[in-house]
Design an enzyme around this catalytic site. Structure first.
Site, PDB file in Angstrom:
ATOM      1  CB  ALA A  60       8.167  -3.758  10.782  1.00 13.95           C
ATOM      2  CB  CYS A 114       0.834  15.207 -20.403  1.00 19.68           C
ATOM      3  SG  CYS A 114       0.964  13.552 -21.145  1.00 19.68           S
ATOM      4  CG  HIS A 137      -2.708   2.432  -2.170  1.00 24.59           C
ATOM      5  ND1 HIS A 137      -2.737   2.357  -0.784  1.00 24.59           N
ATOM      6  CD2 HIS A 137      -3.857   1.828  -2.585  1.00 24.59           C
ATOM      7  CE1 HIS A 137      -3.847   1.734  -0.396  1.00 24.59           C
ATOM      8  NE2 HIS A 137      -4.537   1.412  -1.474  1.00 24.59           N
ATOM      9  CB  THR A 196      -1.873  -3.419   7.011  1.00 21.08           C
ATOM     10  OG1 THR A 196      -2.253  -4.635   7.655  1.00 21.08           O
ATOM     11  CG2 THR A 196      -0.869  -3.740   5.901  1.00 21.08           C
ATOM     12  CB  VAL A 241       3.192   5.984  -2.583  1.00 21.44           C
ATOM     13  CG1 VAL A 241       1.733   5.612  -2.806  1.00 21.44           C
ATOM     14  CG2 VAL A 241       3.318   6.968  -1.428  1.00 21.44           C
ATOM     15  CG  ASP A 242       7.980   3.624   0.868  1.00 22.79           C
ATOM     16  OD1 ASP A 242       8.436   2.535   0.457  1.00 22.79           O
ATOM     17  OD2 ASP A 242       7.304   3.709   1.916  1.00 22.79           O
ATOM     18  CD  GLN A 296      -2.619  -1.160   2.630  1.00 27.26           C
ATOM     19  OE1 GLN A 296      -2.100  -1.688   3.602  1.00 27.26           O
ATOM     20  NE2 GLN A 296      -3.818  -0.604   2.682  1.00 27.26           N
TER      21      GLN A 296
END
Length: 232
Positions: free
Chosen positions: A216, A133, A106, A173, A90-91, A88
């Protein structure tokens, strides 16, 4: 050969200095989620949203993977079966730690997305309002991240992996954000053993067959060591 599917959330990167939107004192605490992490917020004030994600991009670029990221990369390398990492986050810390083929449900801070034509490209260090863009040249550039109210990426692929899993683990999570919070049920329905590794119990902890609590950087390497030792 046992197939392992792993879901990771913000808790695995917290010890690398990247806070979650529930932390006090971090980037998220300075803004309302509705203002910086929704399509409506971007429509209202794109400059605010770009500024927020520019800051997150810098923060992520300065972070280093911790022992939990490195342990999962080791599991991928040394396990005799398939190990799929779905995140999940985004790094890019899983990749920096050596993991391969990570599924970013994500999106990624390092990516940019055209809201007009859907083209994706590598985000510059600083994105701004009317970011052009490179394909359609429209001023529709936005961070390539999934905001609240949007559909996560790669869902069909993820559900296929869950249906094939022998072991499913959720690491760091909260269990508050769907559809990821429902992955444990998908894995259980497929007959997988399920384990939660977390600093504290998630909102869906009762659905897991096994739980381990603690930082963790400690619980994940220990768990991986047990899996690889058992396999050997």
């Amino acid at each position: 050969m046992e197939k392992i599917v792993i879901l990771t959330g913000a808790g695995i990167s917290a010890e690398s200095g990247l806070g979650t939107f529930r932390d006090e004192g971090g980037l998220w605490s300075q803004h309302r989620i509705e203002d910086v992490a929704t399509p409506e917020g971007f429509a209202r004030d794109p400059a605010l949203v770009h500024g927020f994600y520019n800051a997150r991009r810098v923060q992520a670029a300065q972070a280093a993977p911790n022992p939990a990221h490195e342990a999962l990369a080791r599991l991928q390398r040394d396990h005799s079966g398939e190990v799929v990492i779905v995140t999940q986050n985004v790094d890019g810390l899983h990749e920096a730690g050596g993991a391969q083929g990570v599924i970013h449900m994500h999106g990624e801070l390092a990516g940019a997305l055209c809201a007009f034509c859907g083209h994706r490209w590598r985000a510059p260090d600083e994105m701004s309002v009317n970011e052009p863009c490179p394909v359609c040249h429209g001023p529709g550039g936005r961070p390539d991240v999934v905001w609240f109210g949007e559909i996560p990426y790669h869902m069909e692929t993820i559900l296929e992996h869950l249906a094939q899993a022998d072991l499913f683990a959720a690491i760091g999570t909260s269990g508050n954000v769907y559809p990821a919070a429902g992955f444990v049920e998908e894995a259980r329905a497929a007959g997988a053993h399920t384990v939660e590794l977390n600093l504290e119990p998630s909102a869906v902890v009762s659905r897991f067959g096994e739980t381990r609590f603690g930082p963790a950087s400690q619980t994940v390497p220990a768990w991986v060591g047990e899996l690889l030792g058992r396999a050997g």
